[in-house]
Design an enzyme around this catalytic site. Structure first.
Site, PDB file in Angstrom:
ATOM      1  CG  HIS A   1      -2.035   0.998   1.174  1.00 16.44           C
ATOM      2  ND1 HIS A   1      -3.265   0.786   1.747  1.00 16.44           N
ATOM      3  CD2 HIS A   1      -2.113   2.222   0.617  1.00 16.44           C
ATOM      4  CE1 HIS A   1      -4.044   1.832   1.547  1.00 16.44           C
ATOM      5  NE2 HIS A   1      -3.359   2.724   0.872  1.00 16.44           N
TER       6      HIS A   1
ATOM      7  CG  HIS B   1      -1.342   6.446  -1.825  1.00 21.33           C
ATOM      8  ND1 HIS B   1      -2.527   6.333  -2.510  1.00 21.33           N
ATOM      9  CD2 HIS B   1      -1.569   5.887  -0.609  1.00 21.33           C
ATOM     10  CE1 HIS B   1      -3.440   5.726  -1.740  1.00 21.33           C
ATOM     11  NE2 HIS B   1      -2.881   5.443  -0.586  1.00 21.33           N
TER      12      HIS B   1
ATOM     13  NE  ARG C   1       0.331  11.359  -2.773  1.00 23.41           N
ATOM     14  CZ  ARG C   1      -0.767  10.952  -2.147  1.00 23.41           C
ATOM     15  NH1 ARG C   1      -1.738  10.373  -2.807  1.00 23.41           N
ATOM     16  NH2 ARG C   1      -0.896  11.130  -0.847  1.00 23.41           N
TER      17      ARG C   1
ATOM     18  CG  ASN D   1      -5.230   7.526  -4.408  1.00 22.67           C
ATOM     19  OD1 ASN D   1      -4.145   6.979  -4.621  1.00 22.67           O
ATOM     20  ND2 ASN D   1      -5.474   8.171  -3.290  1.00 22.67           N
TER      21      ASN D   1
ATOM     22  CD  GLU E   1      -6.653   3.411  -0.315  1.00 30.18           C
ATOM     23  OE1 GLU E   1      -5.641   4.100  -0.394  1.00 30.18           O
ATOM     24  OE2 GLU E   1      -7.222   3.178   0.765  1.00 30.18           O
TER      25      GLU E   1
ATOM     26  CG  HIS F   1      -9.970   3.976   2.700  1.00 31.84           C
ATOM     27  ND1 HIS F   1      -8.877   4.798   2.731  1.00 31.84           N
ATOM     28  CD2 HIS F   1     -10.784   4.416   3.690  1.00 31.84           C
ATOM     29  CE1 HIS F   1      -9.014   5.689   3.698  1.00 31.84           C
ATOM     30  NE2 HIS F   1     -10.173   5.483   4.287  1.00 31.84           N
TER      31      HIS F   1
ATOM     32  CG  HIS G   1      -5.622   2.155   5.752  1.00 31.23           C
ATOM     33  ND1 HIS G   1      -7.001   2.135   5.720  1.00 31.23           N
ATOM     34  CD2 HIS G   1      -5.226   2.797   4.630  1.00 31.23           C
ATOM     35  CE1 HIS G   1      -7.405   2.741   4.623  1.00 31.23           C
ATOM     36  NE2 HIS G   1      -6.355   3.147   3.945  1.00 31.23           N
TER      37      HIS G   1
ATOM     38  CG  ASP H   1      -2.331   4.695   3.669  1.00 31.31           C
ATOM     39  OD1 ASP H   1      -2.303   4.952   2.448  1.00 31.31           O
ATOM     40  OD2 ASP H   1      -3.142   5.226   4.453  1.00 31.31           O
TER      41      ASP H   1
END
Ligand code: NCD
Ligand code: ZN
Length: 396
Positions: free
Chosen positions: A48, A50, A52, A82, A140, A167, A206, A272
């Site tokens: 997990h 991110h 970007r 995301n 997620e 999530h 999480h 996360d």
């Protein structure tokens, strides 16, 4: 090729590791090699993160995120979709995986988003991606999100024909406000988990409450703990102020202590890693960086006996590989990739954001103790000291 105190089949043994073509050929007491100080653990898998990039390259890029992972003893990451723009179709999925193939320091896998825009075609998109790439999961998936496109109704979950990571926070119990722990209730997670478990089996991201952890443990679903829900609480507001927001929010100290004591309940430890700049945090955005410090902090905790090395290795390497099907990853074992990390338990360091590699430039763990890796091996090659970009994307 190397010798030392290796974590093998659930315990430490003094042995050597012989590597051939990136895989472990032989582990044995008689195998010769360079003697290493410290302990040798399987390299971590962080399911997990991110990273970007794209239009948010000021917060993090695949390059900066993956070098953070490398310095944190992580050899494989699962990036979350995301992004801006989001990973909603085959074309953008492929664009990002190809970018990672050029830029990542560690092995890279990417989840597919489930959004209002792509849910009609989600199963087609899964099939198309899966012909060429190894797709760990759809997720997620957000049950609650400020961006309408990302917020998915419970009713859609059962339609997706692939592993889902969720999530889980129910929109009814989430209000806007700062600090967010006053406005995003525990009930948001507990209610969402209850509803999801009635629909099917999932992997939950999480988990931050005792009730949710206990419910999932009794089911066939799996779940992650993230370091911050085990180490930080609402009380840290006085220390880190406006940096405190993360979703799900930090909880009360007694609940955080209960979660760490019951570390055994979780299937996976995942960071996360959700970097935002300090100026953005001032506006109230949620997320903590964590990929670089997760393994080092937990190795320190294990060295102090707060958790066991066996549990740590299970949750940071063995189980992620099993749950998501990363073949040849997760264990120091013959025929698996020679992915391992050397930690010298005598070298306890104090975490300083200025020494970390994320572009976000801060950490909620400033001043915490940790044992960072001395050496990191991916497919038998030392990649930390040499800063070699050996990362590959997971293909079919
Ligand atoms: C994450 C982010 O910033 O992408 N933020 C967070 O607080 N955890 C999104 C998420 O995982 O919810
Ligand atoms: Zn999340």
């Amino acid at each position: 090729m190397i010798r030392g105190k290796i974590f093998y089949k659930g315990k430490f043994i003094e042995a050597g590791i012989e590597v051939e073509d990136g895989k472990i050929k032989r582990i044995g007491k008689l195998v010769k090699g360079r003697e290493l100080d410290g302990i040798i653990l399987p390299a971590g898998i962080d399911v997990h993160v991110h990273f970007r990039d794209f239009r948010e390259s000021h917060k993090e890029t695949i390059e900066s995120g993956s070098i953070s992972a490398l310095y944190g003893g992580i050899c494989l990451v699962v990036d979350q979709p995301n992004t801006n723009p989001p990973i909603e179709n085959f074309e953008i999925y492929e664009e990002r995986v190809k970018k990672a193939e050029k830029e990542s320091y560690v092995d890279y896998a990417l989840n597919l988003a489930l959004t209002k825009r792509n849910l009609e075609k989600i199963n087609e998109t899964i099939s198309k991606i899966s012909e060429k790439y190894f797709l760990p999961a759809v997720g997620e998936v957000f049950i609650q999100h400020n961006d309408e496109n990302f917020q998915i109704d419970y009713g859609e979950l059962g339609k997706v024909k692939h592993k889902l990571t969720i999530h889980a926070e129910d929109p009814k119990f989430v209000q806007k406000g700062n600090p967010n722990f006053l406005y995003r209730k525990r009930e948001a997670e507990i209610v969402a988990i209850k509803k999801c478990l009635e629909i099917g089996n999932f992997h939950f991201c999480h988990i931050s409450t005792k009730d949710a952890a206990e419910m999932i443990s009794k089911s066939k679903s799996t779940f992650e703990f993230s370091p911050h829900h085990l180490l930080l609480s609402e009380e840290d507001y006085s220390r880190i102020g406006y940096l405190i927001n993360v979703n799900p929010p930090l909880r009360k100290k007694y609940e955080v202590e209960w979660l760490l004591k019951n570390f055994c309940l979780a299937d996976v430890l995942a960071s996360d890693h959700a970097p935002h700049l300090v100026e953005e945090k001032k506006e109230g955005v949620s997320g903590f960086p964590g990929v670089e410090v997760m393994y080092p902090i937990f190795v320190y905790l294990a060295s102090k006996g707060l958790i066991s090395f066996k549990e740590l290795v299970e949750k940071i390497a063995i189980n992620p590989a099993k749950i998501f099907g990363f073949q040849d990853y997760g264990e120091i074992e013959e025929k698996k990739y020679a992915n391992f990390v050397v930690f010298d338990l005598k070298k306890v360091e104090t975490i300083r954001a200025s020494k970390l590699h994320s572009l976000c430039g801060w950490t909620p763990y400033e001043g915490f103790k940790a044992v960072f890796p001395e050496e990191v091996y991916i497919r038998g090659e030392e990649v930390k000291k040499s800063e070699t970009k050996l990362g590959k994307s997971l293909r079919r």
